[in-house]
Design an enzyme around this catalytic site. Structure first.
Site, PDB file in Angstrom:
ATOM      1  N   ASP A 115       0.918  -7.785   2.750  1.00 59.90           N
ATOM      2  CA  ASP A 115       1.128  -6.394   2.332  1.00 59.90           C
ATOM      3  C   ASP A 115       2.628  -6.097   2.302  1.00 59.90           C
ATOM      4  OD1 ASP A 115       0.807  -3.766   1.709  1.00 59.90           O
ATOM      5  OD2 ASP A 115      -0.191  -3.190   3.573  1.00 59.90           O
ATOM      6  N   SER A 148       4.106   2.499   8.412  1.00 55.49           N
ATOM      7  CA  SER A 148       3.899   1.496   7.368  1.00 55.49           C
ATOM      8  C   SER A 148       5.220   1.141   6.693  1.00 55.49           C
ATOM      9  CB  SER A 148       2.929   2.021   6.313  1.00 55.49           C
ATOM     10  OG  SER A 148       1.627   2.132   6.822  1.00 55.49           O
ATOM     11  N   HIS A 172       0.819  -1.213   0.000  1.00 54.53           N
ATOM     12  CA  HIS A 172       0.000   0.000   0.000  1.00 54.53           C
ATOM     13  C   HIS A 172       0.855   1.265   0.000  1.00 54.53           C
ATOM     14  CE1 HIS A 172       0.275  -0.141   4.557  1.00 54.53           C
ATOM     15  NE2 HIS A 172       0.243   1.177   4.408  1.00 54.53           N
TER      16      HIS A 172
END
Length: 342
Positions: free
Chosen positions: A161, A237, A119
């Protein structure tokens, strides 16, 4: 916890396709849709040092759902000595998109590669050059190892991810994995619930480009899924998850408020993907004698000392073995199996 994880996982998978990074010190974030798993590549070349956008120039965007997961165990502290040890390969990331500049984290794992989230790279909208990396960043005015521009993106082929980003050399023709020592990956053979871990990266609720470490314990582990009780915010992230040996055991992606934070666990499937796509990635057991991939392991079929290797001089089927009946130099000249026997 297992049932709860299964219950919330489908919810969070949906949020990952519409949510990602922070774009300001206030931890705002971008929305972007997932892209395919094929590498995004541009022409490889030496790049000029990326321009750094500072806090005042970062455009705030809508708050990402579940970007900030502050748990009761909010043991976070700043790392100021960012250039030493396992902190050096931890990397501050900026992605320049049409709607703003966003920040995230990553970790250098090869001469020209780092790991982050799918992402995160989705925010490039297919343009790898939009992603810039600053390993060991200390603050928005101090980037001791300079910056690097991405040239290729490869997404993990599984559900996790996870993405690999490859970088061009800088103006001094140095690779990102030459200005810092790449992180060591764990083989995760001994990783289990209740072990102490840390997540290290660049959270968006702290001063821009400052490295922070959060401490906690693993609370759930199955397949590629790992959960823990430590706190993170948007900007974390892509942060590496370290074990007590300072080896990378996973890549942080986010969490569920008041529940947990989570990472892609480096299990066998993920490890195989990484080895297939990063030639020089180093796992902690790669140089161990009992590692079947170690060329020095006598059980490795490619090891000339492996008794089953036909190139082993002691292997009976080795044509160079003087004891091989097919070897013309076989001293048993009366061996009927030797076509050159006298």
């Amino acid at each position: 916890m297992k049932g709860k994880f299964l219950k919330v996982s489908s919810l969070f998978v949906a949020t990952l396709t519409t949510a990602t990074l922070v774009s300001s010190p206030a931890a705002n974030a971008l929305s972007s849709k997932a892209m395919d798993n094929h590498p995004q590549q541009t022409q490889s070349s030496k790049q000029q040092t990326p321009k750094i956008k500072k806090g005042g120039n970062l455009k705030p965007l809508e708050q990402r759902e579940h970007a900030n997961v502050i748990l009761p165990n909010n043991d976070r502290h700043q790392i100021t000595d960012t250039t030493n040890g396992h902190y050096a390969p931890v990397t501050y990331i900026q992605v320049e998109a049409p709607t703003g500049t966003f920040i995230a984290s990553g970790v250098v794992v090869g001469k020209d590669t780092l790991l982050t989230n799918k992402h995160v790279v989705d925010a490039t909208h297919g343009d790898p050059h939009a992603l810039k990396a600053f390993p060991s960043a200390i603050n928005q005015d101090n980037y001791p190892n300079g910056g690097f521009t991405a040239e290729q993106i490869t997404k993990y082929s599984g559900e996790g991810d996870l993405a690999i980003v490859k970088f061009s050399p800088n103006e001094q023709n140095k690779h990102i994995g030459e200005v810092v020592k790449p992180a060591t990956m764990s083989n995760n053979a001994e990783t289990q619930v209740n072990q102490n871990i840390t997540v290290t990266g660049y959270p968006g609720d702290k001063p821009v480009a400052t490295m922070w470490e959060s401490k906690g314990k693993i609370t759930y582990l199955k397949g590629e899924a790992m959960q823990y009780d430590l706190s993170t915010t948007g900007g974390n992230s892509g942060s590496p998850v370290f074990n007590e040996k300072n080896e990378v055991i996973g890549i942080h992606w986010g969490g569920v408020p008041n529940e947990f934070n989570g990472a892609v666990f480096i299990n066998e499937n993920v490890r195989n993907f990484l080895k297939q796509n990063i030639e020089d990635i180093h796992f902690a057991n790669d140089d161990q004698p009992n590692n079947p991939d170690n060329p020095d392991n006598p059980n490795n079929p490619d090891n000339p000392n492996n008794p089953d290797n036909p190139n082993n001089p002691d292997e009976p089927n080795n044509p160079d073995n003087p004891n091989n009946p097919d070897n013309p130099d076989n001293g048993d000249n009366n061996n009927s199996d030797n076509p050159d026997a006298a």
